[in-house]
Design an enzyme around this catalytic site. Structure first.
Site, PDB file in Angstrom:
ATOM      1  N   ARG A  83      -5.125   7.068  -8.895  1.00  0.00           N
ATOM      2  CA  ARG A  83      -4.387   6.670  -8.672  1.00  0.00           C
ATOM      3  C   ARG A  83      -4.829   5.236  -9.558  1.00  0.00           C
ATOM      4  O   ARG A  83      -6.233   4.737  -9.551  1.00  0.00           O
ATOM      5  CB  ARG A  83      -4.570   6.430  -7.243  1.00  0.00           C
ATOM      6  CG  ARG A  83      -5.866   5.766  -6.196  1.00  0.00           C
ATOM      7  CD  ARG A  83      -5.256   6.126  -4.698  1.00  0.00           C
ATOM      8  NE  ARG A  83      -4.908   5.035  -4.235  1.00  0.00           N
ATOM      9  CZ  ARG A  83      -5.566   4.080  -3.603  1.00  0.00           C
ATOM     10  NH1 ARG A  83      -6.198   3.644  -4.055  1.00  0.00           N
ATOM     11  NH2 ARG A  83      -4.410   3.047  -3.654  1.00  0.00           N
ATOM     12  N   ASN A  87      -6.060   0.779  -7.977  1.00  0.00           N
ATOM     13  CA  ASN A  87      -6.427   0.215  -6.760  1.00  0.00           C
ATOM     14  C   ASN A  87      -6.050  -1.104  -8.148  1.00  0.00           C
ATOM     15  O   ASN A  87      -7.113  -1.767  -9.188  1.00  0.00           O
ATOM     16  CB  ASN A  87      -7.368   0.580  -6.167  1.00  0.00           C
ATOM     17  CG  ASN A  87      -6.992  -0.277  -4.312  1.00  0.00           C
ATOM     18  OD1 ASN A  87      -6.100  -0.493  -4.257  1.00  0.00           O
ATOM     19  ND2 ASN A  87      -8.159  -0.566  -3.997  1.00  0.00           N
ATOM     20  N   GLU A 135      -9.085  -0.781 -10.188  1.00  0.00           N
ATOM     21  CA  GLU A 135      -9.642   0.473 -10.321  1.00  0.00           C
ATOM     22  C   GLU A 135      -8.859   1.245 -10.538  1.00  0.00           C
ATOM     23  O   GLU A 135      -8.149   1.527 -10.315  1.00  0.00           O
ATOM     24  CB  GLU A 135     -10.293   0.492  -8.701  1.00  0.00           C
ATOM     25  CG  GLU A 135     -11.224  -0.615  -8.264  1.00  0.00           C
ATOM     26  CD  GLU A 135     -11.672  -0.227  -7.181  1.00  0.00           C
ATOM     27  OE1 GLU A 135     -12.854  -0.923  -6.584  1.00  0.00           O
ATOM     28  OE2 GLU A 135     -11.096   0.172  -6.460  1.00  0.00           O
ATOM     29  N   TYR A 141      -7.680  -9.691   2.460  1.00  0.00           N
ATOM     30  CA  TYR A 141      -8.388  -8.287   2.076  1.00  0.00           C
ATOM     31  C   TYR A 141      -8.726  -8.802   0.957  1.00  0.00           C
ATOM     32  O   TYR A 141     -10.159  -8.060   0.935  1.00  0.00           O
ATOM     33  CB  TYR A 141      -7.628  -7.563   2.829  1.00  0.00           C
ATOM     34  CG  TYR A 141      -8.318  -6.727   2.240  1.00  0.00           C
ATOM     35  CD1 TYR A 141      -9.878  -5.394   2.867  1.00  0.00           C
ATOM     36  CD2 TYR A 141      -8.017  -4.944   1.338  1.00  0.00           C
ATOM     37  CE1 TYR A 141      -9.887  -4.622   2.888  1.00  0.00           C
ATOM     38  CE2 TYR A 141      -8.713  -4.515   1.483  1.00  0.00           C
ATOM     39  CZ  TYR A 141     -10.093  -3.986   2.027  1.00  0.00           C
ATOM     40  OH  TYR A 141     -10.251  -2.803   0.822  1.00  0.00           O
ATOM     41  N   LYS A 142      -7.817  -8.786   0.189  1.00  0.00           N
ATOM     42  CA  LYS A 142      -8.423  -9.062  -1.062  1.00  0.00           C
ATOM     43  C   LYS A 142      -9.402 -10.219  -2.017  1.00  0.00           C
ATOM     44  O   LYS A 142      -9.217 -10.578  -3.094  1.00  0.00           O
ATOM     45  CB  LYS A 142      -7.042  -8.321  -2.066  1.00  0.00           C
ATOM     46  CG  LYS A 142      -7.038  -6.813  -2.244  1.00  0.00           C
ATOM     47  CD  LYS A 142      -5.099  -6.643  -2.934  1.00  0.00           C
ATOM     48  CE  LYS A 142      -4.730  -5.711  -2.401  1.00  0.00           C
ATOM     49  NZ  LYS A 142      -5.617  -4.183  -2.869  1.00  0.00           N
ATOM     50  N   TYR A 165       0.791  -1.071  -0.184  1.00  0.00           N
ATOM     51  CA  TYR A 165       0.183   0.078   0.135  1.00  0.00           C
ATOM     52  C   TYR A 165       0.406   1.072   0.062  1.00  0.00           C
ATOM     53  O   TYR A 165       2.224   1.076   1.296  1.00  0.00           O
ATOM     54  CB  TYR A 165      -0.968   0.145   1.427  1.00  0.00           C
ATOM     55  CG  TYR A 165      -1.779  -0.836   1.208  1.00  0.00           C
ATOM     56  CD1 TYR A 165      -2.649  -0.360  -0.218  1.00  0.00           C
ATOM     57  CD2 TYR A 165      -2.395  -1.685   2.317  1.00  0.00           C
ATOM     58  CE1 TYR A 165      -4.260  -1.533   0.309  1.00  0.00           C
ATOM     59  CE2 TYR A 165      -3.680  -2.600   2.298  1.00  0.00           C
ATOM     60  CZ  TYR A 165      -4.607  -2.086   1.082  1.00  0.00           C
ATOM     61  OH  TYR A 165      -5.598  -3.238   0.720  1.00  0.00           O
TER      62      TYR A 165
END
Length: 355
Positions: free
Chosen positions: A223, A225, A265, A316-317, A37
């Protein structure tokens, strides 16, 4: 019209596909062979011709089918679009931003004619030709935010800025990566990011908020993601987890290249002029692993990123259980050769795969 629009689905029989053009311009999110991150913000001032960064609101071959899928989601669950009463002015700001941007960037597809507060909007791909009065809600079939975001790819979070924070007080969210507008509506920046592991301890969100609070009108930012999705699903909402969560158990060595998708994204941020709100468009792009590895650099790099990703992030993903299958598949496209820096596929410079 210069774009050939696909007739495809993002549910049921999953006929979604990327053309060679769409594969080459896919926004691959990794600029090096590892990932962690970071704030990773940059100015959104165009980009290479033909890339997803070139225009303010990218329109591609999936446009018509994505708008059809959005209408299906809203028919099933109208709460995917919400706006608190004080955000109506921001909705008109957003309508103007999208209409002006699309009509200027894609004049063969969209037209905006303005004579005072009497506006005419022509959306050729969707067969629309509407006349309305700017700032008059009664002159549109929906509120201004809903009207225009039913015609724009990606999700839109409209954030009110107050108390030195950002508050998610309006949005159109039908293509999200496992988060809920209905749950997050009215939350501030730190509250809706609370589930993200590691980033809070690293101070990522404090730095990101400081950056976002200072975005000025005419100076948008962007950005990338990413996450993973089994099947080309746009609607991976918590409300529908019972429908798509089980699909993670359907991967096999034989079908993983076709079914496993990298989901990226393109997140952009615009300051709105009248309301001073910040609009946060979140445009989702999908690519099957079989298509991604046609670019040797991307196949090599994705294997290394997934292999070395901390378990907390893989969890998490949402692909921790399928990581061994994904790595087995990607390993055959990683011959250990170095990759060039940056996100572009560099097909002319990247060496061919040696199996």
């Amino acid at each position: 019209m210069t774009i050939q629009f696909n007739d495809e689905t993002f549910r049921d029989d999953y006929t979604f596909r990327n053309s060679d053009w769409a594969i080459r311009r896919f926004p691959f999110p990794f600029h090096e062979d590892s990932y962690m991150y970071s704030v990773n913000m940059e100015q959104h001032r165009g980009g290479p011709a033909g890339s997803v960064f070139e225009k303010r609101f990218d329109v591609d071959e999936h446009y018509i089918s994505e708008m059809r899928d959005r209408a299906l989601v809203l028919a099933e669950d109208p709460l995917r679009c919400q706006s608190l009463p004080h955000m109506n002015l921001a909705g008109w700001d957003l309508l103007e931003l999208i209409m002006v941007s699309k009509s200027e960037d894609y004049p063969d597809l969209f037209e905006l004619h303005r004579k005072g507060d009497k506006w005419r909007w022509v959306n050729k791909p969707l067969g629309m030709d509407d006349t309305f009065t700017f700032m008059d809600d009664a002159s549109l079939p929906y509120g201004p935010m809903e009207y225009i975001t039913r015609q724009a790819q990606g999700d839109f979070a409209v954030l009110d800025q107050r108390e030195n924070n950002l508050w998610m007080d309006a949005g159109m969210v039908t293509t999200q990566a496992d988060w809920s507008l209905d749950f997050d509506i009215g939350m501030n920046f730190f509250e809706w990011h609370a589930p993200v592991p590691l980033a809070h301890e690293m101070g990522v969100f404090k730095r990101a908020l400081k950056f976002l609070l200072n975005i000025q009108q005419g100076g948008p930012a962007r950005r990338l993601n990413w996450t993973m999705t089994v099947n080309p699903l746009l609607d991976t909402s918590p409300e529908n987890y019972h429908k798509w969560g089980v699909q993670k158990t359907t991967l096999t060595p034989e079908n993983i290249g076709r079914k496993q998708h990298l989901r990226v994204e393109l997140q952009t941020f615009y300051r709105l002029p009248r309301s001073n709100a910040l609009v946060f468009p979140i445009r989702c792009y999908l690519i099957a692993l079989d298509d991604l590895v046609t670019m040797p650099k991307w196949g090599r790099r994705l294997h290394r990123v997934i292999r070395d990703l901390p378990d907390e992030l893989a969890t998490y993903k949402g692909f921790i259980n399928n990581r061994p299958l994904i790595l087995d598949y990607l390993a055959q496209y990683d011959d250990g050769k170095p990759t060039s820096p940056g996100i572009w596929p560099d097909p002319d410079r990247e060496p061919p795969l040696e199996k």
